[in-house]
Each structure stands twice: as C-alpha cells, then as structure tokens.
Design an enzyme around this catalytic site. Structure first.
Site, mmCIF file in Angstrom:
data_model
loop_
_atom_site.group_PDB
_atom_site.id
_atom_site.type_symbol
_atom_site.label_atom_id
_atom_site.label_comp_id
_atom_site.label_asym_id
_atom_site.label_seq_id
_atom_site.Cartn_x
_atom_site.Cartn_y
_atom_site.Cartn_z
ATOM 1 N N GLY A 149 8.015 88.937 47.442
ATOM 2 C CA GLY A 149 7.245 87.863 46.811
ATOM 3 C C GLY A 149 7.428 86.568 47.581
ATOM 4 O O GLY A 149 8.554 86.083 47.744
ATOM 5 N N THR A 184 16.447 78.827 30.691
ATOM 6 C CA THR A 184 16.371 79.301 32.077
ATOM 7 C C THR A 184 16.564 78.153 33.060
ATOM 8 O O THR A 184 17.330 78.259 34.019
ATOM 9 C CB THR A 184 14.997 79.960 32.329
ATOM 10 O OG1 THR A 184 14.853 81.048 31.421
ATOM 11 C CG2 THR A 184 14.879 80.465 33.749
ATOM 12 N N CYS A 185 15.863 77.051 32.841
ATOM 13 C CA CYS A 185 15.896 75.949 33.811
ATOM 14 C C CYS A 185 17.322 75.502 34.077
ATOM 15 O O CYS A 185 17.761 75.417 35.226
ATOM 16 C CB CYS A 185 15.060 74.782 33.297
ATOM 17 S SG CYS A 185 15.231 73.313 34.311
ATOM 18 N N ILE A 191 9.735 81.084 43.952
ATOM 19 C CA ILE A 191 11.126 81.543 43.948
ATOM 20 C C ILE A 191 11.460 82.190 45.291
ATOM 21 O O ILE A 191 12.499 81.917 45.889
ATOM 22 C CB ILE A 191 11.377 82.531 42.785
ATOM 23 C CG1 ILE A 191 11.240 81.794 41.453
ATOM 24 C CG2 ILE A 191 12.756 83.177 42.910
ATOM 25 C CD1 ILE A 191 11.504 82.632 40.219
ATOM 26 N N GLY A 251 15.860 84.759 16.851
ATOM 27 C CA GLY A 251 14.923 84.452 15.778
ATOM 28 C C GLY A 251 13.703 85.369 15.800
ATOM 29 O O GLY A 251 13.163 85.648 16.858
ATOM 30 N N GLY A 263 10.121 80.952 26.316
ATOM 31 C CA GLY A 263 10.226 80.973 27.776
ATOM 32 C C GLY A 263 9.739 82.243 28.444
ATOM 33 O O GLY A 263 8.846 82.942 27.944
ATOM 34 N N LEU A 286 21.804 76.621 24.921
ATOM 35 C CA LEU A 286 20.884 75.485 24.965
ATOM 36 C C LEU A 286 20.620 75.123 26.420
ATOM 37 O O LEU A 286 21.553 75.079 27.227
ATOM 38 C CB LEU A 286 21.524 74.266 24.290
ATOM 39 C CG LEU A 286 21.373 74.080 22.798
ATOM 40 C CD1 LEU A 286 22.023 72.753 22.411
ATOM 41 C CD2 LEU A 286 19.915 74.116 22.368
ATOM 42 N N HIS A 290 9.453 49.265 53.961
ATOM 43 C CA HIS A 290 9.619 49.826 55.303
ATOM 44 C C HIS A 290 11.087 49.793 55.694
ATOM 45 O O HIS A 290 11.743 48.775 55.498
ATOM 46 C CB HIS A 290 8.813 49.013 56.312
ATOM 47 C CG HIS A 290 9.016 49.481 57.721
ATOM 48 N ND1 HIS A 290 8.426 50.633 58.209
ATOM 49 C CD2 HIS A 290 9.754 48.972 58.741
ATOM 50 C CE1 HIS A 290 8.784 50.796 59.469
ATOM 51 N NE2 HIS A 290 9.590 49.814 59.824
HETATM 52 P P1 NAI Z 1 4.971 83.349 41.793
HETATM 53 O O1 NAI Z 1 3.874 83.800 40.935
HETATM 54 O O2 NAI Z 1 5.021 81.938 42.273
HETATM 55 O O3 NAI Z 1 5.027 84.252 43.120
HETATM 56 C C1 NAI Z 1 5.133 85.661 43.093
HETATM 57 C C2 NAI Z 1 4.555 86.206 44.378
HETATM 58 O O4 NAI Z 1 4.825 87.597 44.456
HETATM 59 C C3 NAI Z 1 3.036 86.032 44.470
HETATM 60 O O5 NAI Z 1 2.711 85.329 45.645
HETATM 61 C C4 NAI Z 1 2.524 87.477 44.472
HETATM 62 O O6 NAI Z 1 1.382 87.635 45.264
HETATM 63 C C5 NAI Z 1 3.716 88.241 45.032
HETATM 64 N N1 NAI Z 1 3.718 89.667 44.666
HETATM 65 C C6 NAI Z 1 3.467 90.196 43.444
HETATM 66 N N2 NAI Z 1 3.593 91.550 43.496
HETATM 67 C C7 NAI Z 1 3.950 91.877 44.762
HETATM 68 C C8 NAI Z 1 4.227 93.094 45.430
HETATM 69 N N3 NAI Z 1 4.198 94.266 44.787
HETATM 70 N N4 NAI Z 1 4.577 93.047 46.749
HETATM 71 C C9 NAI Z 1 4.618 91.857 47.387
HETATM 72 N N5 NAI Z 1 4.353 90.679 46.803
HETATM 73 C C10 NAI Z 1 4.042 90.662 45.504
HETATM 74 O O7 NAI Z 1 6.310 83.747 41.010
HETATM 75 P P2 NAI Z 1 7.828 83.418 41.318
HETATM 76 O O8 NAI Z 1 8.016 82.952 42.714
HETATM 77 O O9 NAI Z 1 8.579 84.621 40.866
HETATM 78 O O10 NAI Z 1 8.123 82.187 40.362
HETATM 79 C C11 NAI Z 1 7.913 82.320 38.946
HETATM 80 C C12 NAI Z 1 7.561 80.991 38.348
HETATM 81 O O11 NAI Z 1 8.648 80.109 38.388
HETATM 82 C C13 NAI Z 1 6.401 80.333 39.075
HETATM 83 O O12 NAI Z 1 5.373 80.034 38.172
HETATM 84 C C14 NAI Z 1 6.982 79.106 39.654
HETATM 85 O O13 NAI Z 1 6.072 78.009 39.591
HETATM 86 C C15 NAI Z 1 8.234 78.840 38.827
HETATM 87 N N6 NAI Z 1 9.237 78.221 39.675
HETATM 88 C C16 NAI Z 1 9.066 76.910 40.026
HETATM 89 C C17 NAI Z 1 9.953 76.312 40.881
HETATM 90 C C18 NAI Z 1 9.714 74.893 41.290
HETATM 91 O O14 NAI Z 1 8.938 74.215 40.636
HETATM 92 N N7 NAI Z 1 10.327 74.402 42.355
HETATM 93 C C19 NAI Z 1 11.093 77.021 41.443
HETATM 94 C C20 NAI Z 1 11.121 78.410 41.067
HETATM 95 C C21 NAI Z 1 10.229 78.963 40.196
#
Ligand code: NAI
Length: 457
Positions: A175, A42-43, A179, A115, A140, A39, A435
């Site tokens: 990337g 991922t988060c 993340i 499931g 997810g 439960l 402030h």
């Molecule tokens: P992402 O979609 O944010 O970033 C992946 C990056 O990898 C993109 O900029 C893309 O251009 C790059 N990429 C793809 N293929 C590549 C390649 N072959 N070579 C080099 N670069 C490449 O996905 P990410 O960072 O894995 O996160 C997944 C999800 O998790 C996102 O939707 C994010 O919003 C969410 N997340 C949110 C967080 C937060 O709200 N603080 C923290 C961590 C994740």
C-alpha cells in the site's frame, strides 16, 4: 447491574468522541464516554502521535547523517530501536495523562467497557445501562487486512510496527497510501531497504499530480523501491523471512511485510443496525449535519465515510455537540480540511487538485503557479527541495494549495485560511511574509498568481 440516565453518551473516546464530550459538557450536559481501551484512541496510542514521533527519530537520523554539510561533526550515527520506542512511548504516555486530566477536569464520566447501542438510545456496557437523550457513535476505524493475509511475527500492521523495538533491515510495504509512505520514509531514514507495492499507478494517488511526481522522485533518489500498478497476490512468512508474491508473479523477499492498504470503520458488534442505524459499506449513514437514521443518534470521525483524519474527527465531534445543544454549525467540507503527509519530504495540501478544479470549472477557468523552493533561502539552508503550488479560478479565489518539501506541513495553516476564506490572490499578495521563512514560498506564489511576481523570472 445499574441503570443510569444522562444527557449525552459518547461511544468511543478517540479524537472525535472526546471532542464531542468536552464541548457537550461545556454547554451544560451531563456526559458519559464509553471507552473499551484507552482515552485518546487510535490517533494518540497507535496512529498520529507515535508515528510522528517515529518520523522525528528518522528526521534526527537524516540531520545527523547530513551534519557535516552544516559544519558539524557527529561521528557514527547509530539507531537504537528500543530507545526510539521509549521516546515515542514517553510522548504518548504524557499526552494520555494530560488527556485523562482534561476529561476528569471537565467532570466527564469515563466508563471502561464495550458499549452496545440498543433501542431508545440506551447504551449497554456489561451489566450496566445508560439511557441518553443523545448518543454519539465515535468508534473510529481499524487496519483493513487483505483476504488470506493474517498478521504474524513478520507480517505487521502499523500498530505492530509502532510497538516494536525493531527497525527492519528489509521491509516490504503493501500500500502506497499515507501510512505506507510514512513508514517507508521513516524506515529508509533509519537504514532499511524498502519496497512499496501499490495497486494504483502512483503513490498517494489522491494528491495533486505534481506533488505525487515530486514525492516519487524524492523516494527514487532516496533509494526507496516501488512496484506500482500491481496488486499483492499472497504473503508468506517463515522463521527467517517474509515474502510477497505479486499478481504479475514477481516474488519480493524481506524481513518484514507491512500491511497498509487502508482502514475500515469500526461499526460491527455495536448493535447499530439492530437499533435502526443504517450502514453503507460499514460506514454510518449520516445527513449533512452528521445525524444518523435514528433521531438523537449522531456519528463523528472515521465511522463517517470521507477523510480519515484526527482533525476531521475533532471538528465532527465539536459540531455534533453544538448541534445537540441547538446551535447551527456549518459542516466543513472534506476538501477544506488540511492534509499533511509527514514523509521526507513532506506533502501538504488543502482544497482541490488542479485536475479536480479543471473538471469542476473547465480547464480555461483555472490558473496555477508553481514556486520552486530552490528560490527560497530558508529551504536551501534546511537542505530541502520542493514546490509550493497554488490553484485559483481565473479572476476568482484560490481553490487549492499543494506543498512539497521538508517542514511544509507547518505552512498549511496559512493555506487553509486562504482556501477556507475563498481569498483572491490579489487580496492576500500584499501581506508580508517574514524573511527568511519557508512561508515566503507561498507569498511568492500568491504574488505570481496576482500578476506581480517578485523572485520569479
Ligand atoms: P490509504 O487508503 O491512504 O492507502 C491504501 C493504499 O493501499 C491505496 O493507495 C490502495 O490503492 C493500496 N492498496 C489497496 N489494496 C492493495 C493491494 N491488494 N495491493 C497493493 N496495494 C493496495 O490507507 P492507509 O495508508 O492505510 O491509511 C489509512 C487512513 O489513515 C487514510 O485515510 C489516511 O488518510 C489516514 N492517515 C493519515 C495520516 C496523516 O494525515 N498524516 C497518517 C496515517 C494515516
């Protein structure tokens, strides 16, 4: 084998799934959550919570390194990777226990297992079946891997990184999305040499261009290397090192390669398509109420294309449960959902970027103000620089807020109300900010946009 009948079956007990379950139960339904792992999903176990704990460890290290500037001597700063891991594990375990108690307290049945959806809203778990009036798909997402690149001892995903005691000395991050930049930031604070490889021309490219420029500048100053506008070709690992070859032929060497090139929806092997639930690029196809193509089957969270954020999952789950019970709930558009990237400095935003607003209404219909945190006393005390940028329609509401600076993630709550309520700067400028707080930076930006700036020349 046993056959059960319930009002609502939720497949997946992560942020979206457990929120749907709680609200459905509150509204009087009998509810079963089917969960193959733990439960919280991922988060709680492999995402937001342990990552933010790692980033807190990194922040503490940064503060310790800078302690003498505030008149405190702390001696040598030593990072203990296994203690840092124990810190995050303890937080996750505590929150997991709390969540289990919450779900049990609501009288929700949790069925451990995988499931699979069949016809007529019957969910099979092992030998047992659960026939429901409504089924919520909330399974997810998982780390997306690149073709030919498999995880290994030195080729990590974010999950490997979070479950490791090791802070790599030399890390290559594939990337430069959310993340990627969060791990790059944390590891750099903990002493690593970090290189980010990003296929696009910028880090976190979906953010406002001014936030992107500031984050890139801050990372440069911190010594984080970037290779922008180039894709990864191959990754190799030996017993001692890992290497990445880029499409331009450059070879990078490190101790660890982190693959952070996106997350894919978890919709395979769930019987969805056989049951008539349409998928597109792996995501569940939904209407504006999160109904799938099968009556009585709903989807919530990362399986629905759009922002992959835990708080979007909560909202989806709650909204679906309410709709199941006949309530009319507006669907919050993704643009109104706040986004926070917990790097050093943080990047927080809600609403439209300046570019997107200009595309939507025309350049002359948009006005912006950028208030530099250099003028904000609390930010100076904290030793952070950054900007509060506000985008408005001329003679109209605020349509976007973009913040950069340590701790600005906490300011996004005010910004989201302003954007969500379509407030005009003139309406909110009279409100007083305490402030000294970092929130004053937003107040200053609203004042300036309303035509009556205070601490702006
Ligand atoms: P992402 O979609 O944010 O970033 C992946 C990056 O990898 C993109 O900029 C893309 O251009 C790059 N990429 C793809 N293929 C590549 C390649 N072959 N070579 C080099 N670069 C490449 O996905 P990410 O960072 O894995 O996160 C997944 C999800 O998790 C996102 O939707 C994010 O919003 C969410 N997340 C949110 C967080 C937060 O709200 N603080 C923290 C961590 C994740």
């Amino acid at each position: 084998m046993s056959a059960h009948t319930v009002d609502v079956v939720v497949i997946g007990g992560g942020s979206a799934g457990y929120a749907a379950a709680i609200r459905a139960r509150e509204l009087g339904s009998s509810v079963v959550i089917v969960e193959a792992d733990k439960l919280g999903g991922t988060c709680l176990h492999r995402g937001c919570v342990p990552t933010k704990a790692l980033l807190h460890t990194a922040e503490v290290a940064d503060v310790a390194h800078a302690a003498s500037t505030a008149g405190v001597s702390v001696g040598e700063v030593v990072v203990d990777g296994s203690a840092a891991r124990a810190f995050r594990d303890k937080i996750v375990a505590g929150k997991h226990k709390g969540l289990q108690g919450l779900i049990a307290g609501h009288g929700i049945t949790v069925v451990a297992g995988y499931g699979v959806l069949g016809p007529d809203r019957v969910v099979t778990v092992g030998d047992d079946t659960y026939a429901a009036s409504h089924v919520v798909i909330a399974t997810g997402s998982h780390t997306r891997l690149l073709p030919g690149i498999e995880p290994g001892p030195r080729v990590w995903t974010s999950e490997t990184a979070l479950s490791s005691d090791v802070v790599p000395a030399r890390a290559i991050v594939l990337g430069g999305g959310v993340i990627g930049v969060e791990f790059a930031s944390a590891w750099r604070s903990l002493g690593a040499e970090v290189t980010i490889v990003e296929a696009l021309d910028h880090l976190v490219a979906a953010e406002d261009a001014s936030s992107v420029a500031q984050l890139e500048r801050a990372f440069r100053r911190r010594g984080i290397q970037t290779r922008l506008g180039v894709r990864v070709a191959t990754v190799a690992e030996t017993a001692d090192a890992a290497s990445v070859t880029l499409e331009d032929g450059t070879v990078l060497e490190g101790d660890v390669v982190l693959v952070a090139v996106g997350r894919a929806p978890h919709t395979a092997d769930l019987g969805l398509e056989q049951a008539g639930v349409a998928l597109e690029r792996g995501f569940v196809v939904v209407d504006d109420q999160l109904r799938t193509t099968v009556p009585g089957v709903w989807a919530a969270g990362d399986v629905v294309a759009g922002l992959q954020l835990a708080h979007r999952g909560f909202q989806h789950g709650l909204a679906v449960a309410e709709r199941i019970h006949g309530r009319t709930v507006p669907q919050i558009p993704d643009a109104s959902i706040p986004r926070v990237i917990y790097t050093h400095p943080e990047v927080a935003s809600v609403g439209l970027t300046e570019e997107r607003a200009k595309e939507t209404w025309g350049a002359e219909a948009i006005a912006t103000v950028e208030y530099n945190l250099a003028g904000n006393a609390k930010s100076t005390i904290l030793g952070t620089s950054g900007v509060a940028k506000v985008v408005r329609r001329v003679n109209g509401p605020v349509v976007g807020v973009h913040l950069v600076g340590d701790r600005v993630g906490e300011l996004i709550t005010e910004a989201q109300l302003v954007v969500g309520w379509e407030a005009h700067p003139e309406d909110i400028a009279p409100f007083v900010h305490a402030h000294p707080t970092q929130g004053e930076a937003l107040g200053e930006a609203f004042l300036a946009l309303a035509g009556s700036p205070l601490h702006v020349a």
